[in-house]
Design an enzyme around this catalytic site. Structure first.
Site, PDB file in Angstrom:
ATOM      1  N   ASP A 210     -19.428  29.399 -60.003  1.00  0.00           N
ATOM      2  CA  ASP A 210     -20.042  28.846 -59.136  1.00  0.00           C
ATOM      3  C   ASP A 210     -18.966  29.184 -57.614  1.00  0.00           C
ATOM      4  O   ASP A 210     -19.780  28.947 -56.582  1.00  0.00           O
ATOM      5  CB  ASP A 210     -20.574  28.168 -58.584  1.00  0.00           C
ATOM      6  CG  ASP A 210     -19.523  26.374 -59.227  1.00  0.00           C
ATOM      7  OD1 ASP A 210     -18.852  26.679 -59.729  1.00  0.00           O
ATOM      8  OD2 ASP A 210     -19.874  24.996 -59.194  1.00  0.00           O
TER       9      ASP A 210
ATOM     10  N   ASP B 107     -16.881  27.604 -69.613  1.00  0.00           N
ATOM     11  CA  ASP B 107     -18.040  25.593 -69.016  1.00  0.00           C
ATOM     12  C   ASP B 107     -19.359  26.021 -69.052  1.00  0.00           C
ATOM     13  O   ASP B 107     -20.083  24.797 -69.078  1.00  0.00           O
ATOM     14  CB  ASP B 107     -17.863  25.018 -67.510  1.00  0.00           C
ATOM     15  CG  ASP B 107     -16.596  25.408 -67.928  1.00  0.00           C
ATOM     16  OD1 ASP B 107     -15.783  24.603 -68.613  1.00  0.00           O
ATOM     17  OD2 ASP B 107     -15.480  24.854 -66.217  1.00  0.00           O
TER      18      ASP B 107
ATOM     19  N   THR C 173     -17.277  32.029 -67.465  1.00  0.00           N
ATOM     20  CA  THR C 173     -16.576  31.175 -66.986  1.00  0.00           C
ATOM     21  C   THR C 173     -16.926  30.410 -68.082  1.00  0.00           C
ATOM     22  O   THR C 173     -17.578  30.332 -68.979  1.00  0.00           O
ATOM     23  CB  THR C 173     -16.966  30.075 -66.071  1.00  0.00           C
ATOM     24  OG1 THR C 173     -16.666  28.544 -66.403  1.00  0.00           O
ATOM     25  CG2 THR C 173     -18.541  29.997 -66.062  1.00  0.00           C
TER      26      THR C 173
ATOM     27  N   ARG D 267      -7.442  31.195 -56.926  1.00  0.00           N
ATOM     28  CA  ARG D 267      -8.974  31.434 -56.008  1.00  0.00           C
ATOM     29  C   ARG D 267      -7.911  31.023 -55.750  1.00  0.00           C
ATOM     30  O   ARG D 267      -6.912  30.928 -55.102  1.00  0.00           O
ATOM     31  CB  ARG D 267      -8.426  29.531 -56.989  1.00  0.00           C
ATOM     32  CG  ARG D 267      -9.199  29.097 -58.542  1.00  0.00           C
ATOM     33  CD  ARG D 267      -9.496  28.074 -58.581  1.00  0.00           C
ATOM     34  NE  ARG D 267     -10.119  28.010 -60.111  1.00  0.00           N
ATOM     35  CZ  ARG D 267      -9.613  27.178 -60.959  1.00  0.00           C
ATOM     36  NH1 ARG D 267      -8.315  27.534 -61.468  1.00  0.00           N
ATOM     37  NH2 ARG D 267      -9.677  27.238 -62.424  1.00  0.00           N
TER      38      ARG D 267
ATOM     39  N   ASP E  70     -22.257  26.435 -67.087  1.00  0.00           N
ATOM     40  CA  ASP E  70     -22.247  25.575 -65.653  1.00  0.00           C
ATOM     41  C   ASP E  70     -22.904  26.082 -64.831  1.00  0.00           C
ATOM     42  O   ASP E  70     -23.747  24.877 -63.998  1.00  0.00           O
ATOM     43  CB  ASP E  70     -21.196  24.215 -65.620  1.00  0.00           C
ATOM     44  CG  ASP E  70     -20.210  25.572 -64.714  1.00  0.00           C
ATOM     45  OD1 ASP E  70     -19.963  26.155 -64.203  1.00  0.00           O
ATOM     46  OD2 ASP E  70     -18.942  24.332 -63.753  1.00  0.00           O
TER      47      ASP E  70
ATOM     48  N   ARG F 104     -14.509  20.019 -67.035  1.00  0.00           N
ATOM     49  CA  ARG F 104     -13.622  19.226 -66.276  1.00  0.00           C
ATOM     50  C   ARG F 104     -15.615  18.893 -65.402  1.00  0.00           C
ATOM     51  O   ARG F 104     -15.416  17.277 -65.391  1.00  0.00           O
ATOM     52  CB  ARG F 104     -14.114  20.464 -64.603  1.00  0.00           C
ATOM     53  CG  ARG F 104     -13.015  19.842 -64.003  1.00  0.00           C
ATOM     54  CD  ARG F 104     -12.231  20.538 -62.686  1.00  0.00           C
ATOM     55  NE  ARG F 104     -13.189  22.027 -62.699  1.00  0.00           N
ATOM     56  CZ  ARG F 104     -12.279  22.333 -61.929  1.00  0.00           C
ATOM     57  NH1 ARG F 104     -11.251  23.309 -62.437  1.00  0.00           N
ATOM     58  NH2 ARG F 104     -12.907  23.937 -62.525  1.00  0.00           N
TER      59      ARG F 104
ATOM     60  N   GLY G 243     -11.315  30.936 -62.615  1.00  0.00           N
ATOM     61  CA  GLY G 243     -10.552  30.806 -64.219  1.00  0.00           C
ATOM     62  C   GLY G 243     -11.182  32.007 -64.756  1.00  0.00           C
ATOM     63  O   GLY G 243     -12.104  32.160 -64.489  1.00  0.00           O
TER      64      GLY G 243
HETATM   65  O1  F6P Z   1     -12.857  27.807 -66.658  1.00  0.00           O
HETATM   66  C1  F6P Z   1     -13.330  26.670 -66.216  1.00  0.00           C
HETATM   67  C2  F6P Z   1     -11.956  25.695 -66.703  1.00  0.00           C
HETATM   68  O2  F6P Z   1     -12.093  26.090 -67.889  1.00  0.00           O
HETATM   69  C3  F6P Z   1     -12.266  23.618 -66.035  1.00  0.00           C
HETATM   70  O3  F6P Z   1     -13.116  23.854 -67.642  1.00  0.00           O
HETATM   71  C4  F6P Z   1     -10.669  23.086 -66.625  1.00  0.00           C
HETATM   72  O4  F6P Z   1     -11.620  22.337 -66.054  1.00  0.00           O
HETATM   73  C5  F6P Z   1     -10.351  24.469 -65.893  1.00  0.00           C
HETATM   74  O5  F6P Z   1     -11.571  25.490 -65.977  1.00  0.00           O
HETATM   75  C6  F6P Z   1      -9.107  24.567 -65.497  1.00  0.00           C
HETATM   76  O6  F6P Z   1      -8.591  25.596 -65.072  1.00  0.00           O
HETATM   77  P1  F6P Z   1      -6.372  25.427 -63.935  1.00  0.00           P
HETATM   78  O7  F6P Z   1      -5.994  25.275 -65.376  1.00  0.00           O
HETATM   79  O8  F6P Z   1      -7.166  27.537 -63.790  1.00  0.00           O
HETATM   80  O9  F6P Z   1      -6.986  25.177 -62.323  1.00  0.00           O
END
Ligand code: F6P
Length: 328
Positions: A107, A132, A130, A76, A134, A176, A15
């Site tokens: 991660d 997040d 990121t 990804r 995390d 998430r 992300g």
């Molecule tokens: O970058 C992390 C994040 O923001 C999470 O909090 C979220 O669930 C996820 O990405 C959503 O990513 P995508 O829509 O790219 O799958």
């Protein structure tokens, strides 16, 4: 300084987050400073497998420090999770003469880098990017500070309309599996309640807390909910539950979504990205590998990948307590 490393690759993976461009710029310019060639790898591991590289010099990263997203694009990659995919990636590195790389991501991206390093002994350093926040080994990931500022700005606006109509708003923010954005932005925006996956508040306690808010004279309320929170199936279910049990509240939901991932990075994220990029490249040149650079007590320090990807960065319990006190 260079322990035989002559060409470094840099990619953004997973992300995206504000500050990734500033980190790319820093990696490229640090290479230029040390007279090392630098190649941008498009679309993370996907582009690596395909050999989608571009030579970058100090001037090719002009005008991007202030830009959100990532000029190198991100992805990804499922293929990189396979042995065959990683073999193709290694071939591409050998073909291009690249002998070390920097991955900017989360991660999942670091786990991929670690496996690749175990299989091929290929030198790699990670920069945590990121929103997040995390990742273990850094108090701040790139983009987190910007995302917090975005969320607080939006909640301030929602509060204007919430108080005009005496409404209760559930505001869902990203995260998430973790509640860092929800907790910090919630405290910063003066939320009445903050729901995060790390703390199971429970529906009854939520109702009690909302009742207390009403009794204490509050006419409108903001509840910040991390998307990974588990007390309701969704933020819309929470709305229905509260409306069924507390007719005195008119409830609305606002899901902030991907706007949190965009926008110009804050000064904090730009400076952090610049510092991290320098450290990542210079560590590779010193012969180090398999580490993530991170911010600890305002110093840029290294954490081995296996520690960085183990578990999730813990929530600040004291901040939870502060939040409770603020909503008295
Ligand atoms: O970058 C992390 C994040 O923001 C999470 O909090 C979220 O669930 C996820 O990405 C959503 O990513 P995508 O829509 O790219 O799958």
């Amino acid at each position: 300084m260079s322990k035989g490393i002559k060409k470094i690759g840099v990619m953004t993976s997973g992300g995206d987050s504000p500050g990734m461009n500033a980190a790319v710029r820093s990696v490229v310019r640090t290479c230029a400073y040390h007279k090392i060639e630098c190649y941008g790898i498009y679309r993370g591991y996907e582009g690596l497998i395909e050999g989608d590289f571009v030579k970058m010099d100090a001037r090719s990263v002009k005008g991007i420090i202030n830009k959100g997203g990532t000029v190198l694009k991100s992805a990804r990659s499922k293929e990189f999770r396979t042995k065959e995919g990683r073999a193709k990636a290694h071939e591409q590195f050998v073909k291009a003469g690249i002998d070390g790389f920097v991955v900017i991501g989360g991660d999942g991206s670091f786990t991929g880098a670690m496996v690749f390093n175990q299989e091929y002994g290929f030198p790699v350093m990670g920069i945590p990017g990121t929103i997040d926040n995390d990742i273990v080994g850094t108090t701040h990931t790139l983009g987190y500070d910007t995302a917090l500022n975005t969320v607080v700005e939006v909640i301030d606006k929602i509060r204007d309309t919430a108080s005009s109509h005496n409404r209760l708003f559930f505001v869902e923010v990203m995260g998430r599996d973790v509640g860092h954005i929800a907790l910090n932005a919630g405290v910063g925006a003066g939320a009445e309640e903050i729901l995060i996956p790390e703390e199971d508040l429970g529906l009854e306690r939520l109702l009690d807390s909302l009742r207390r808010s009403k009794q204490s004279g509050k006419s409108s309320s903001i509840v910040v909910v991390a998307e990974g929170d588990k007390i309701g199936k969704s933020v819309f279910e929470l709305k229905d539950y509260v409306e069924e049990n507390m007719s005195e509240y008119e409830v609305r939901v606002s899901v902030l979504g991907h706007m949190q991932r965009g926008g110009s990075p804050s000064c904090f994220d730009r400076v952090l990205a610049s510092r991290m990029g320098v450290k990542a490249v210079e560590s590779l040149l010193e012969g180090k590998s398999n580490y993530m650079v991170g911010l600890k007590n305002d110093l840029i320090e290294l954490t081995p990948f296996d520690q960085a990807v183990k578990g999730k960065a813990k929530i600040d319990k004291e901040l939870l307590r502060v939040s409770d006190i603020m909503t008295v």
